[in-house]
Motif scaffolding. Structure first.
Motif, PDB file in Angstrom:
ATOM      1  N   THR A  97     -38.701   3.323  67.725  1.00 43.45           N
ATOM      2  CA  THR A  97     -38.838   4.442  66.635  1.00 43.45           C
ATOM      3  C   THR A  97     -40.169   5.114  66.282  1.00 43.45           C
ATOM      4  N   PHE A  98     -41.234   4.499  67.292  1.00 49.11           N
ATOM      5  CA  PHE A  98     -42.621   5.047  67.173  1.00 49.11           C
ATOM      6  C   PHE A  98     -42.698   6.348  67.505  1.00 49.11           C
ATOM      7  N   PRO A  99     -42.108   7.104  68.504  1.00 48.32           N
ATOM      8  CA  PRO A  99     -42.117   8.315  68.692  1.00 48.32           C
ATOM      9  C   PRO A  99     -41.622   9.120  67.747  1.00 48.32           C
ATOM     10  N   SER A 100     -40.490   8.858  67.353  1.00 48.06           N
ATOM     11  CA  SER A 100     -39.505   9.657  66.163  1.00 48.06           C
ATOM     12  C   SER A 100     -40.462   9.688  64.860  1.00 48.06           C
ATOM     13  N   LEU A 101     -41.003   8.515  64.526  1.00 48.56           N
ATOM     14  CA  LEU A 101     -41.885   8.368  63.312  1.00 48.56           C
ATOM     15  C   LEU A 101     -43.171   9.564  63.300  1.00 48.56           C
ATOM     16  N   THR A 102     -43.562   9.390  64.546  1.00 44.94           N
ATOM     17  CA  THR A 102     -44.829  10.239  64.671  1.00 44.94           C
ATOM     18  C   THR A 102     -44.477  11.670  64.637  1.00 44.94           C
ATOM     19  N   VAL A 103     -43.583  11.962  65.463  1.00 42.08           N
ATOM     20  CA  VAL A 103     -43.065  13.529  65.606  1.00 42.08           C
ATOM     21  C   VAL A 103     -42.704  14.018  64.189  1.00 42.08           C
ATOM     22  N   THR A 104     -42.029  13.215  63.342  1.00 33.96           N
ATOM     23  CA  THR A 104     -41.782  13.472  61.906  1.00 33.96           C
ATOM     24  C   THR A 104     -42.975  13.691  61.059  1.00 33.96           C
ATOM     25  N   SER A 105     -43.886  12.846  61.362  1.00 33.78           N
ATOM     26  CA  SER A 105     -45.241  13.102  60.500  1.00 33.78           C
ATOM     27  C   SER A 105     -46.020  14.437  60.855  1.00 33.78           C
ATOM     28  N   LEU A 106     -46.024  14.487  62.101  1.00 30.24           N
ATOM     29  CA  LEU A 106     -46.721  15.917  62.704  1.00 30.24           C
ATOM     30  C   LEU A 106     -45.889  17.112  62.390  1.00 30.24           C
ATOM     31  N   LEU A 107     -44.541  17.165  62.234  1.00 28.23           N
ATOM     32  CA  LEU A 107     -43.650  18.166  61.746  1.00 28.23           C
ATOM     33  C   LEU A 107     -44.084  18.349  60.241  1.00 28.23           C
ATOM     34  N   CYS A 108     -44.191  17.477  59.403  1.00 28.39           N
ATOM     35  CA  CYS A 108     -44.296  17.723  57.888  1.00 28.39           C
ATOM     36  C   CYS A 108     -45.798  18.271  57.817  1.00 28.39           C
ATOM     37  N   LEU A 109     -46.960  17.528  58.292  1.00 28.96           N
ATOM     38  CA  LEU A 109     -48.134  17.875  58.350  1.00 28.96           C
ATOM     39  C   LEU A 109     -48.249  19.612  58.716  1.00 28.96           C
ATOM     40  N   SER A 110     -47.444  19.894  59.797  1.00 30.74           N
ATOM     41  CA  SER A 110     -47.574  21.392  60.286  1.00 30.74           C
ATOM     42  C   SER A 110     -46.801  22.121  59.295  1.00 30.74           C
ATOM     43  N   PHE A 111     -45.883  21.821  58.739  1.00 33.76           N
ATOM     44  CA  PHE A 111     -44.967  22.521  57.760  1.00 33.76           C
ATOM     45  C   PHE A 111     -46.007  22.630  56.358  1.00 33.76           C
ATOM     46  N   SER A 112     -46.464  21.532  55.872  1.00 35.27           N
ATOM     47  CA  SER A 112     -47.250  21.703  54.761  1.00 35.27           C
ATOM     48  C   SER A 112     -48.468  22.214  54.596  1.00 35.27           C
ATOM     49  N   ILE A 113     -49.151  22.629  56.045  1.00 30.44           N
ATOM     50  CA  ILE A 113     -50.202  23.599  56.146  1.00 30.44           C
ATOM     51  C   ILE A 113     -49.622  25.133  56.202  1.00 30.44           C
ATOM     52  N   CYS A 114     -48.694  25.423  56.638  1.00 32.89           N
ATOM     53  CA  CYS A 114     -48.076  26.707  56.618  1.00 32.89           C
ATOM     54  C   CYS A 114     -47.861  26.954  55.179  1.00 32.89           C
ATOM     55  N   ALA A 115     -46.976  26.115  54.465  1.00 32.65           N
ATOM     56  CA  ALA A 115     -46.743  26.266  53.238  1.00 32.65           C
ATOM     57  C   ALA A 115     -47.873  26.678  52.240  1.00 32.65           C
ATOM     58  N   THR A 116     -49.051  26.016  52.538  1.00 31.47           N
ATOM     59  CA  THR A 116     -50.196  26.180  51.816  1.00 31.47           C
ATOM     60  C   THR A 116     -50.937  27.588  51.941  1.00 31.47           C
ATOM     61  N   ILE A 117     -50.393  28.419  53.170  1.00 34.16           N
ATOM     62  CA  ILE A 117     -51.272  29.669  53.355  1.00 34.16           C
ATOM     63  C   ILE A 117     -50.365  30.528  52.504  1.00 34.16           C
ATOM     64  N   PRO A 118     -50.936  31.446  51.893  1.00 36.58           N
ATOM     65  CA  PRO A 118     -50.332  32.457  50.910  1.00 36.58           C
ATOM     66  C   PRO A 118     -49.904  33.616  51.493  1.00 36.58           C
TER      67      PRO A 118
END
Length: 499
Positions: free
Chosen positions: A377-398
Protein backbone atom coordinates in the motif's frame (compact mmCIF):
# COMPACT_ATOMS: atom_id res chain seq x y z
CA UNK A 1 -17.42 -22.39 -11.01
CA UNK A 2 -20.82 -23.40 -12.37
CA UNK A 3 -22.36 -21.34 -15.15
CA UNK A 4 -25.35 -20.08 -13.13
CA UNK A 5 -23.07 -19.13 -10.24
CA UNK A 6 -20.72 -17.23 -12.54
CA UNK A 7 -23.64 -15.41 -14.15
CA UNK A 8 -25.00 -14.48 -10.73
CA UNK A 9 -21.64 -13.13 -9.58
CA UNK A 10 -21.12 -11.13 -12.76
CA UNK A 11 -24.63 -9.71 -12.40
CA UNK A 12 -23.89 -8.79 -8.79
CA UNK A 13 -20.67 -6.99 -9.73
CA UNK A 14 -22.22 -5.08 -12.64
CA UNK A 15 -25.40 -4.06 -10.83
CA UNK A 16 -23.31 -3.09 -7.81
CA UNK A 17 -21.24 -0.85 -10.04
CA UNK A 18 -24.42 0.71 -11.44
CA UNK A 19 -25.80 1.23 -7.94
CA UNK A 20 -22.63 2.94 -6.75
CA UNK A 21 -22.30 5.15 -9.83
CA UNK A 22 -25.93 6.28 -9.87
CA UNK A 23 -27.06 6.45 -6.24
CA UNK A 24 -24.36 6.18 -3.58
CA UNK A 25 -22.47 9.49 -3.65
CA UNK A 26 -25.09 11.95 -4.91
CA UNK A 27 -24.36 14.48 -2.17
CA UNK A 28 -20.92 15.23 -3.63
CA UNK A 29 -22.55 16.73 -6.70
CA UNK A 30 -23.61 19.52 -4.34
CA UNK A 31 -22.07 22.30 -6.48
CA UNK A 32 -24.42 21.52 -9.38
CA UNK A 33 -27.46 21.27 -7.14
CA UNK A 34 -26.71 24.56 -5.35
CA UNK A 35 -26.99 26.30 -8.72
CA UNK A 36 -30.50 24.84 -9.13
CA UNK A 37 -31.52 25.60 -5.55
CA UNK A 38 -30.46 29.23 -5.97
CA UNK A 39 -32.46 29.42 -9.19
CA UNK A 40 -35.50 28.17 -7.25
CA UNK A 41 -34.88 30.88 -4.60
CA UNK A 42 -34.14 28.56 -1.67
CA UNK A 43 -33.06 30.67 1.37
CA UNK A 44 -33.21 33.80 -0.78
CA UNK A 45 -35.46 35.49 1.78
CA UNK A 46 -32.47 35.64 4.16
CA UNK A 47 -30.55 38.00 1.89
CA UNK A 48 -30.30 41.58 3.10
CA UNK A 49 -31.14 42.85 -0.38
CA UNK A 50 -33.21 41.05 -3.04
CA UNK A 51 -31.01 39.10 -5.40
CA UNK A 52 -31.01 40.68 -8.84
CA UNK A 53 -33.07 38.46 -11.09
CA UNK A 54 -32.54 40.45 -14.28
CA UNK A 55 -28.80 40.88 -14.57
CA UNK A 56 -26.94 37.77 -15.62
CA UNK A 57 -23.73 39.10 -14.10
CA UNK A 58 -24.93 39.45 -10.53
CA UNK A 59 -27.54 36.77 -10.01
CA UNK A 60 -26.86 34.49 -7.00
CA UNK A 61 -23.54 36.19 -6.29
CA UNK A 62 -24.08 38.66 -3.48
CA UNK A 63 -25.73 36.84 -0.59
CA UNK A 64 -23.28 35.41 1.92
CA UNK A 65 -26.13 34.43 4.28
CA UNK A 66 -27.65 32.24 1.58
CA UNK A 67 -24.23 30.74 0.82
CA UNK A 68 -23.68 29.99 4.50
CA UNK A 69 -26.96 28.03 4.66
CA UNK A 70 -25.95 25.89 1.70
CA UNK A 71 -22.48 25.43 3.21
CA UNK A 72 -24.03 24.32 6.50
CA UNK A 73 -26.29 21.79 4.76
CA UNK A 74 -23.35 20.29 2.92
CA UNK A 75 -21.27 20.25 6.13
CA UNK A 76 -24.02 18.33 7.94
CA UNK A 77 -24.52 15.96 5.01
CA UNK A 78 -20.81 15.21 4.56
CA UNK A 79 -20.44 14.83 8.34
CA UNK A 80 -23.36 12.38 8.43
CA UNK A 81 -21.92 10.54 5.43
CA UNK A 82 -18.84 9.68 7.51
CA UNK A 83 -19.98 9.79 11.13
CA UNK A 84 -22.90 7.39 10.70
CA UNK A 85 -20.69 4.84 8.96
CA UNK A 86 -19.60 3.40 12.32
CA UNK A 87 -23.05 2.54 13.74
CA UNK A 88 -24.17 1.41 10.30
CA UNK A 89 -20.99 -0.65 9.91
CA UNK A 90 -21.78 -2.28 13.25
CA UNK A 91 -25.32 -3.07 12.07
CA UNK A 92 -23.87 -4.44 8.84
CA UNK A 93 -21.41 -6.68 10.72
CA UNK A 94 -23.97 -7.90 13.25
CA UNK A 95 -27.22 -8.15 11.26
CA UNK A 96 -25.99 -8.75 7.74
CA UNK A 97 -26.45 -7.29 4.30
CA UNK A 98 -30.23 -7.46 3.96
CA UNK A 99 -30.99 -5.45 7.10
CA UNK A 100 -28.31 -2.87 6.28
CA UNK A 101 -29.60 -2.39 2.76
CA UNK A 102 -33.22 -2.04 3.89
CA UNK A 103 -32.09 0.80 6.17
CA UNK A 104 -30.24 2.38 3.24
CA UNK A 105 -33.32 2.14 1.01
CA UNK A 106 -35.51 3.72 3.71
CA UNK A 107 -33.11 6.67 4.12
CA UNK A 108 -32.66 7.11 0.37
CA UNK A 109 -36.41 7.02 -0.30
CA UNK A 110 -37.20 9.40 2.54
CA UNK A 111 -34.52 11.88 1.45
CA UNK A 112 -35.58 12.01 -2.19
CA UNK A 113 -39.24 12.39 -1.18
CA UNK A 114 -38.41 15.29 1.14
CA UNK A 115 -36.64 17.16 -1.65
CA UNK A 116 -39.43 16.28 -4.10
CA UNK A 117 -42.08 17.91 -1.93
CA UNK A 118 -39.94 20.86 -0.83
CA UNK A 119 -40.03 24.43 -2.10
CA UNK A 120 -38.42 27.77 -1.34
CA UNK A 121 -40.95 28.25 1.46
CA UNK A 122 -40.00 24.93 3.08
CA UNK A 123 -36.25 25.19 2.47
CA UNK A 124 -35.33 24.02 6.03
CA UNK A 125 -36.49 20.52 4.96
CA UNK A 126 -33.16 20.27 3.13
CA UNK A 127 -31.37 20.10 6.49
CA UNK A 128 -32.98 16.69 7.04
CA UNK A 129 -33.09 15.47 3.44
CA UNK A 130 -29.44 15.67 2.44
CA UNK A 131 -27.92 14.08 5.57
CA UNK A 132 -30.38 11.21 5.04
CA UNK A 133 -29.35 10.97 1.38
CA UNK A 134 -25.67 10.94 2.34
CA UNK A 135 -26.10 8.19 4.97
CA UNK A 136 -28.19 6.02 2.67
CA UNK A 137 -25.59 6.41 -0.08
CA UNK A 138 -22.60 5.43 2.04
CA UNK A 139 -24.51 2.39 3.27
CA UNK A 140 -25.10 1.31 -0.33
CA UNK A 141 -21.34 1.56 -0.86
CA UNK A 142 -20.48 -0.27 2.36
CA UNK A 143 -22.69 -3.26 1.52
CA UNK A 144 -21.26 -3.39 -2.01
CA UNK A 145 -17.57 -3.39 -1.04
CA UNK A 146 -17.81 -7.06 -0.01
CA UNK A 147 -18.65 -7.96 -3.62
CA UNK A 148 -14.91 -7.86 -4.33
CA UNK A 149 -14.62 -11.07 -2.27
CA UNK A 150 -16.40 -12.95 -5.08
CA UNK A 151 -13.32 -12.43 -7.28
CA UNK A 152 -10.41 -12.79 -4.86
CA UNK A 153 -7.57 -12.12 -7.30
CA UNK A 154 -9.17 -8.85 -8.36
CA UNK A 155 -10.46 -7.89 -4.93
CA UNK A 156 -8.57 -4.59 -4.60
CA UNK A 157 -9.47 -3.59 -8.16
CA UNK A 158 -13.20 -4.09 -7.55
CA UNK A 159 -13.07 -2.26 -4.21
CA UNK A 160 -11.34 0.75 -5.76
CA UNK A 161 -13.64 0.60 -8.80
CA UNK A 162 -16.69 0.84 -6.54
CA UNK A 163 -15.16 3.73 -4.64
CA UNK A 164 -14.51 5.47 -7.95
CA UNK A 165 -18.13 4.85 -8.94
CA UNK A 166 -19.15 6.42 -5.62
CA UNK A 167 -17.23 9.56 -6.65
CA UNK A 168 -18.72 9.55 -10.15
CA UNK A 169 -22.29 9.42 -8.84
CA UNK A 170 -21.96 13.11 -7.98
CA UNK A 171 -22.52 13.72 -11.70
CA UNK A 172 -26.19 12.77 -11.22
CA UNK A 173 -26.82 16.25 -9.86
CA UNK A 174 -25.25 17.65 -13.04
CA UNK A 175 -27.86 15.72 -15.01
CA UNK A 176 -30.57 17.21 -12.77
CA UNK A 177 -29.10 20.70 -13.40
CA UNK A 178 -29.05 20.21 -17.18
CA UNK A 179 -32.62 18.86 -17.18
CA UNK A 180 -33.68 21.80 -15.00
CA UNK A 181 -32.27 24.23 -17.56
CA UNK A 182 -34.41 22.45 -20.16
CA UNK A 183 -37.62 22.71 -18.16
CA UNK A 184 -37.75 19.65 -15.89
CA UNK A 185 -38.39 20.79 -12.33
CA UNK A 186 -36.23 19.80 -9.36
CA UNK A 187 -39.23 18.14 -7.71
CA UNK A 188 -39.95 15.83 -10.66
CA UNK A 189 -36.28 14.82 -10.89
CA UNK A 190 -36.28 13.73 -7.24
CA UNK A 191 -39.58 11.87 -7.64
CA UNK A 192 -37.90 9.89 -10.43
CA UNK A 193 -34.92 9.15 -8.17
CA UNK A 194 -37.31 7.94 -5.48
CA UNK A 195 -38.91 5.37 -7.80
CA UNK A 196 -35.55 3.59 -8.14
CA UNK A 197 -36.05 2.30 -4.59
CA UNK A 198 -37.93 -0.59 -6.21
CA UNK A 199 -34.79 -1.56 -8.10
CA UNK A 200 -32.75 -1.43 -4.89
CA UNK A 201 -35.21 -3.79 -3.23
CA UNK A 202 -35.03 -6.28 -6.10
CA UNK A 203 -31.25 -6.26 -5.98
CA UNK A 204 -31.24 -6.67 -2.20
CA UNK A 205 -33.27 -9.87 -2.24
CA UNK A 206 -32.03 -11.53 -5.43
CA UNK A 207 -28.44 -10.37 -6.07
CA UNK A 208 -27.00 -9.87 -2.58
CA UNK A 209 -26.38 -12.22 0.39
CA UNK A 210 -28.47 -12.22 3.53
CA UNK A 211 -25.37 -12.25 5.68
CA UNK A 212 -21.89 -11.50 4.34
CA UNK A 213 -19.65 -12.62 1.49
CA UNK A 214 -16.67 -14.34 3.17
CA UNK A 215 -13.05 -14.03 2.18
CA UNK A 216 -11.50 -16.33 1.06
CA UNK A 217 -14.58 -17.67 -0.68
CA UNK A 218 -15.63 -21.28 0.08
CA UNK A 219 -15.89 -23.48 -3.01
CA UNK A 220 -19.58 -24.25 -2.36
CA UNK A 221 -20.62 -20.70 -1.48
CA UNK A 222 -24.03 -19.54 -2.73
CA UNK A 223 -26.09 -16.44 -2.09
CA UNK A 224 -28.88 -14.27 -3.44
CA UNK A 225 -31.57 -15.94 -5.51
CA UNK A 226 -29.91 -19.37 -5.25
CA UNK A 227 -29.72 -19.21 -1.46
CA UNK A 228 -33.51 -18.98 -1.22
CA UNK A 229 -33.66 -22.50 -2.68
CA UNK A 230 -31.74 -23.97 0.23
CA UNK A 231 -32.25 -23.40 3.96
CA UNK A 232 -28.76 -24.67 4.65
CA UNK A 233 -27.27 -22.13 2.29
CA UNK A 234 -29.09 -19.26 3.94
CA UNK A 235 -28.01 -20.45 7.36
CA UNK A 236 -24.47 -20.81 6.12
CA UNK A 237 -24.51 -17.22 4.91
CA UNK A 238 -25.42 -16.05 8.42
CA UNK A 239 -22.51 -17.76 10.21
CA UNK A 240 -19.95 -15.56 11.87
CA UNK A 241 -17.07 -14.31 9.73
CA UNK A 242 -14.46 -15.79 12.05
CA UNK A 243 -15.85 -19.34 11.76
CA UNK A 244 -16.01 -19.19 7.96
CA UNK A 245 -12.48 -17.82 7.63
CA UNK A 246 -11.10 -20.49 9.96
CA UNK A 247 -12.82 -23.36 8.14
CA UNK A 248 -11.64 -22.17 4.74
CA UNK A 249 -8.13 -21.64 6.06
CA UNK A 250 -7.97 -25.20 7.39
CA UNK A 251 -9.29 -26.54 4.10
CA UNK A 252 -6.64 -24.65 2.16
CA UNK A 253 -3.89 -25.87 4.52
CA UNK A 254 -4.95 -29.50 4.00
CA UNK A 255 -5.08 -29.12 0.20
CA UNK A 256 -1.71 -27.40 0.21
CA UNK A 257 -0.11 -30.17 2.30
CA UNK A 258 -1.54 -32.85 0.01
CA UNK A 259 -0.06 -31.10 -3.00
CA UNK A 260 3.24 -30.70 -1.08
CA UNK A 261 3.46 -27.10 -2.29
CA UNK A 262 3.16 -23.83 -0.40
CA UNK A 263 0.05 -21.78 -1.06
CA UNK A 264 0.38 -17.99 -0.93
CA UNK A 265 -3.25 -17.63 0.07
CA UNK A 266 -2.77 -20.13 2.89
CA UNK A 267 0.29 -18.31 4.21
CA UNK A 268 -1.50 -14.99 4.01
CA UNK A 269 -4.65 -16.22 5.72
CA UNK A 270 -2.69 -18.17 8.37
CA UNK A 271 -0.69 -15.09 9.25
CA UNK A 272 -3.82 -12.97 9.44
CA UNK A 273 -5.71 -15.53 11.50
CA UNK A 274 -2.84 -15.92 13.95
CA UNK A 275 -2.69 -12.18 14.35
CA UNK A 276 -6.44 -11.75 14.65
CA UNK A 277 -6.64 -13.44 18.06
CA UNK A 278 -4.79 -10.74 20.05
CA UNK A 279 -5.83 -7.99 17.64
CA UNK A 280 -9.24 -7.17 18.97
CA UNK A 281 -11.27 -4.33 17.54
CA UNK A 282 -10.23 -2.13 20.47
CA UNK A 283 -6.58 -2.99 19.92
CA UNK A 284 -6.85 -2.06 16.25
CA UNK A 285 -8.37 1.40 16.77
CA UNK A 286 -5.88 2.22 19.55
CA UNK A 287 -2.86 1.32 17.40
CA UNK A 288 -0.49 3.87 15.91
CA UNK A 289 -1.16 2.37 12.49
CA UNK A 290 -4.82 3.31 12.75
CA UNK A 291 -4.04 6.77 14.16
CA UNK A 292 -1.74 7.77 11.31
CA UNK A 293 -4.11 6.30 8.77
CA UNK A 294 -6.82 8.48 10.29
CA UNK A 295 -4.54 11.52 9.91
CA UNK A 296 -3.85 10.49 6.30
CA UNK A 297 -7.58 10.26 5.55
CA UNK A 298 -8.78 13.30 7.52
CA UNK A 299 -6.19 15.80 6.27
CA UNK A 300 -7.05 15.19 2.63
CA UNK A 301 -10.77 14.66 3.12
CA UNK A 302 -11.12 18.08 4.76
CA UNK A 303 -9.64 19.68 1.65
CA UNK A 304 -12.04 17.86 -0.65
CA UNK A 305 -15.13 18.62 1.43
CA UNK A 306 -14.23 22.29 1.83
CA UNK A 307 -13.54 22.58 -1.89
CA UNK A 308 -16.87 21.00 -2.90
CA UNK A 309 -18.89 22.88 -0.30
CA UNK A 310 -17.45 26.30 -1.19
CA UNK A 311 -16.90 25.88 -4.93
CA UNK A 312 -20.01 27.84 -5.93
CA UNK A 313 -19.13 31.01 -3.97
CA UNK A 314 -15.49 30.61 -5.03
CA UNK A 315 -16.48 30.50 -8.71
CA UNK A 316 -18.77 33.47 -8.17
CA UNK A 317 -15.82 35.40 -6.79
CA UNK A 318 -13.33 34.38 -9.51
CA UNK A 319 -15.89 34.97 -12.28
CA UNK A 320 -16.90 38.32 -10.75
CA UNK A 321 -20.52 37.20 -10.55
CA UNK A 322 -20.85 36.21 -14.22
CA UNK A 323 -23.38 33.39 -13.96
CA UNK A 324 -22.71 32.12 -17.46
CA UNK A 325 -19.10 31.47 -16.46
CA UNK A 326 -20.17 30.03 -13.09
CA UNK A 327 -22.54 27.61 -14.85
CA UNK A 328 -19.83 26.63 -17.36
CA UNK A 329 -17.27 25.87 -14.66
CA UNK A 330 -19.86 24.12 -12.52
CA UNK A 331 -20.68 21.82 -15.44
CA UNK A 332 -16.98 21.25 -16.09
CA UNK A 333 -16.42 20.26 -12.47
CA UNK A 334 -19.37 17.86 -12.50
CA UNK A 335 -18.25 16.29 -15.79
CA UNK A 336 -14.79 15.59 -14.38
CA UNK A 337 -16.47 13.73 -11.51
CA UNK A 338 -17.76 11.20 -14.03
CA UNK A 339 -14.19 10.05 -14.59
CA UNK A 340 -13.80 9.03 -10.97
CA UNK A 341 -14.92 5.52 -11.89
CA UNK A 342 -12.11 5.38 -14.47
CA UNK A 343 -9.46 6.85 -12.17
CA UNK A 344 -10.06 4.64 -9.13
CA UNK A 345 -9.10 1.32 -10.82
CA UNK A 346 -5.63 2.75 -11.48
CA UNK A 347 -5.13 2.62 -7.74
CA UNK A 348 -6.48 -0.94 -7.65
CA UNK A 349 -4.17 -2.04 -10.47
CA UNK A 350 -1.29 -0.39 -8.63
CA UNK A 351 -2.15 -2.22 -5.40
CA UNK A 352 -2.74 -5.63 -7.00
CA UNK A 353 0.35 -5.43 -9.22
CA UNK A 354 2.75 -4.29 -6.52
CA UNK A 355 1.29 -6.76 -4.03
CA UNK A 356 2.35 -9.66 -6.24
CA UNK A 357 5.86 -8.25 -6.46
CA UNK A 358 6.20 -7.83 -2.70
CA UNK A 359 4.71 -11.27 -2.03
CA UNK A 360 7.38 -12.85 -4.21
CA UNK A 361 10.06 -10.84 -2.46
CA UNK A 362 8.63 -11.79 0.93
CA UNK A 363 8.75 -15.51 0.10
CA UNK A 364 12.39 -15.21 -0.95
CA UNK A 365 13.37 -13.39 2.24
CA UNK A 366 11.11 -15.33 4.58
CA UNK A 367 8.85 -12.39 5.47
CA UNK A 368 5.22 -12.91 6.49
CA UNK A 369 3.06 -12.31 3.44
CA UNK A 370 0.79 -10.13 5.54
CA UNK A 371 3.76 -7.77 5.83
CA UNK A 372 4.17 -7.79 2.04
CA UNK A 373 0.46 -7.04 1.57
CA UNK A 374 0.71 -4.14 3.97
CA UNK A 375 3.83 -2.67 2.38
CA UNK A 376 2.22 -2.91 -1.06
CA UNK A 377 0.00 0.00 0.00
CA UNK A 378 3.03 2.30 0.32
CA UNK A 379 3.06 3.52 -3.34
CA UNK A 380 -0.71 4.04 -3.30
CA UNK A 381 -0.65 6.08 -0.08
CA UNK A 382 2.27 8.19 -1.31
CA UNK A 383 0.77 8.90 -4.74
CA UNK A 384 -2.55 9.86 -3.12
CA UNK A 385 -0.80 12.34 -0.82
CA UNK A 386 1.13 13.85 -3.74
CA UNK A 387 -2.06 14.21 -5.79
CA UNK A 388 -3.90 15.95 -2.95
CA UNK A 389 -0.95 18.28 -2.31
CA UNK A 390 -0.88 19.27 -5.99
CA UNK A 391 -4.65 19.75 -6.03
CA UNK A 392 -4.59 21.93 -2.91
CA UNK A 393 -1.83 24.15 -4.32
CA UNK A 394 -3.76 24.70 -7.57
CA UNK A 395 -6.98 25.41 -5.66
CA UNK A 396 -5.14 28.10 -3.68
CA UNK A 397 -4.07 30.03 -6.79
CA UNK A 398 -6.91 32.49 -7.65
CA UNK A 399 -6.86 32.05 -11.43
CA UNK A 400 -10.17 30.99 -12.96
CA UNK A 401 -8.80 29.08 -15.97
CA UNK A 402 -6.42 27.13 -13.72
CA UNK A 403 -9.45 25.59 -12.03
CA UNK A 404 -9.96 23.26 -14.98
CA UNK A 405 -6.67 21.59 -14.01
CA UNK A 406 -7.68 21.77 -10.35
CA UNK A 407 -10.88 19.84 -11.16
CA UNK A 408 -8.86 17.09 -12.85
CA UNK A 409 -6.46 16.75 -9.94
CA UNK A 410 -9.36 16.80 -7.49
CA UNK A 411 -11.24 13.89 -9.06
CA UNK A 412 -8.10 11.75 -9.40
CA UNK A 413 -7.03 12.54 -5.84
CA UNK A 414 -10.45 11.83 -4.40
CA UNK A 415 -10.76 8.55 -6.32
CA UNK A 416 -7.40 7.41 -4.98
CA UNK A 417 -8.25 8.59 -1.46
CA UNK A 418 -11.36 6.53 -0.81
CA UNK A 419 -10.33 3.50 -2.84
CA UNK A 420 -6.97 3.47 -1.07
CA UNK A 421 -8.64 3.93 2.30
CA UNK A 422 -10.88 0.88 1.89
CA UNK A 423 -8.09 -1.24 0.40
CA UNK A 424 -5.64 -0.32 3.19
CA UNK A 425 -8.12 -1.26 5.92
CA UNK A 426 -8.78 -4.66 4.30
CA UNK A 427 -5.03 -5.38 4.20
CA UNK A 428 -3.93 -3.84 7.50
CA UNK A 429 -6.58 -5.14 9.90
CA UNK A 430 -8.46 -8.42 10.55
CA UNK A 431 -11.27 -8.98 8.07
CA UNK A 432 -13.86 -9.68 10.78
CA UNK A 433 -13.45 -6.09 11.98
CA UNK A 434 -13.60 -4.47 8.54
CA UNK A 435 -17.06 -2.91 8.88
CA UNK A 436 -16.38 -1.54 12.36
CA UNK A 437 -12.87 -0.24 11.59
CA UNK A 438 -13.96 1.31 8.28
CA UNK A 439 -16.90 2.91 10.07
CA UNK A 440 -14.71 4.15 12.93
CA UNK A 441 -12.23 5.73 10.53
CA UNK A 442 -14.99 7.47 8.63
CA UNK A 443 -16.73 8.54 11.86
CA UNK A 444 -13.62 10.10 13.39
CA UNK A 445 -12.64 11.76 10.12
CA UNK A 446 -16.15 13.24 10.07
CA UNK A 447 -15.37 15.15 13.25
CA UNK A 448 -12.46 16.80 11.44
CA UNK A 449 -14.68 17.54 8.43
CA UNK A 450 -16.94 19.66 10.67
CA UNK A 451 -14.20 22.29 10.53
CA UNK A 452 -15.28 23.19 7.00
CA UNK A 453 -18.23 25.32 8.17
CA UNK A 454 -16.32 27.47 10.73
CA UNK A 455 -13.55 27.81 8.13
CA UNK A 456 -16.14 29.08 5.62
CA UNK A 457 -17.51 31.57 8.18
CA UNK A 458 -13.96 32.66 9.06
CA UNK A 459 -13.18 33.31 5.39
CA UNK A 460 -16.41 35.21 4.80
CA UNK A 461 -16.06 37.20 8.03
CA UNK A 462 -12.64 38.22 9.39
CA UNK A 463 -10.80 37.44 6.14
CA UNK A 464 -13.41 39.29 4.04
CA UNK A 465 -13.65 36.52 1.45
CA UNK A 466 -9.89 36.00 0.97
CA UNK A 467 -9.07 32.31 1.64
CA UNK A 468 -5.31 32.57 0.99
CA UNK A 469 -4.10 32.23 4.57
CA UNK A 470 -6.55 29.43 5.35
CA UNK A 471 -5.49 27.55 2.22
CA UNK A 472 -1.82 27.81 3.16
CA UNK A 473 -2.62 26.41 6.60
CA UNK A 474 -4.54 23.52 5.03
CA UNK A 475 -1.64 22.79 2.69
CA UNK A 476 0.64 22.44 5.72
CA UNK A 477 -1.95 20.16 7.33
CA UNK A 478 -1.97 18.02 4.17
CA UNK A 479 1.77 17.39 4.59
CA UNK A 480 0.94 15.23 7.62
CA UNK A 481 -0.54 12.66 5.22
CA UNK A 482 3.01 11.67 4.23
CA UNK A 483 3.71 10.29 7.72
CA UNK A 484 1.69 7.12 7.13
CA UNK A 485 3.57 5.91 4.02
CA UNK A 486 6.87 6.90 5.65
CA UNK A 487 6.15 4.66 8.66
CA UNK A 488 5.21 1.73 6.41
CA UNK A 489 8.44 2.11 4.47
CA UNK A 490 10.47 2.26 7.67
CA UNK A 491 8.75 -0.86 9.00
CA UNK A 492 9.64 -2.76 5.80
CA UNK A 493 13.28 -1.67 5.98
CA UNK A 494 13.41 -2.70 9.64
CA UNK A 495 12.08 -6.13 8.70
CA UNK A 496 14.75 -6.48 6.02
CA UNK A 497 17.51 -5.73 8.52
CA UNK A 498 16.27 -8.48 10.83
CA UNK A 499 16.54 -11.16 8.15
Amino acid sequence: MAGPQLSLRVATVLTGLLECIAFSGLIFGWTSLVFVLKSDHYFEDLCEQPVNQTSNTTRHSECSTQDSKFSLIFTLASFSNNFMTFPLGYIFDRLGTTVARLIAIFLYSGATLLVAVSSAGTAPMLFAAFPMLAVGGILFLLTNLQVGNLFGKHRSTIITLYNGAFDSSSAIFLIIKLLYERGLTLQISFFILCTFSIWHLIRTFFLMPRGHIPFPLPSNYSYGATSFLSIDCSRGADRSQETKDEEVRKEKVELSQEANAPSPDVQQETARTDKSDPRSFRGCVLSWRFFWHLVWLSSMQLWHYLFIGTLNPMLNSLARGNQHLVSTYTNAFAITQLFGVLCAPWNGFLLDGIKKKFQQEARKKGFPESMADLHSTFPSLTVTSLLCLSFSICATIPILKLQYFTFILQVISRSFLYGGNAAFITLAFPSQHFGKIYGTAMMLSALISLLQFPIFIFIKGPLQGDPTYVNIGLILFTLLSFVQPFLLSRQWRHQEKQV
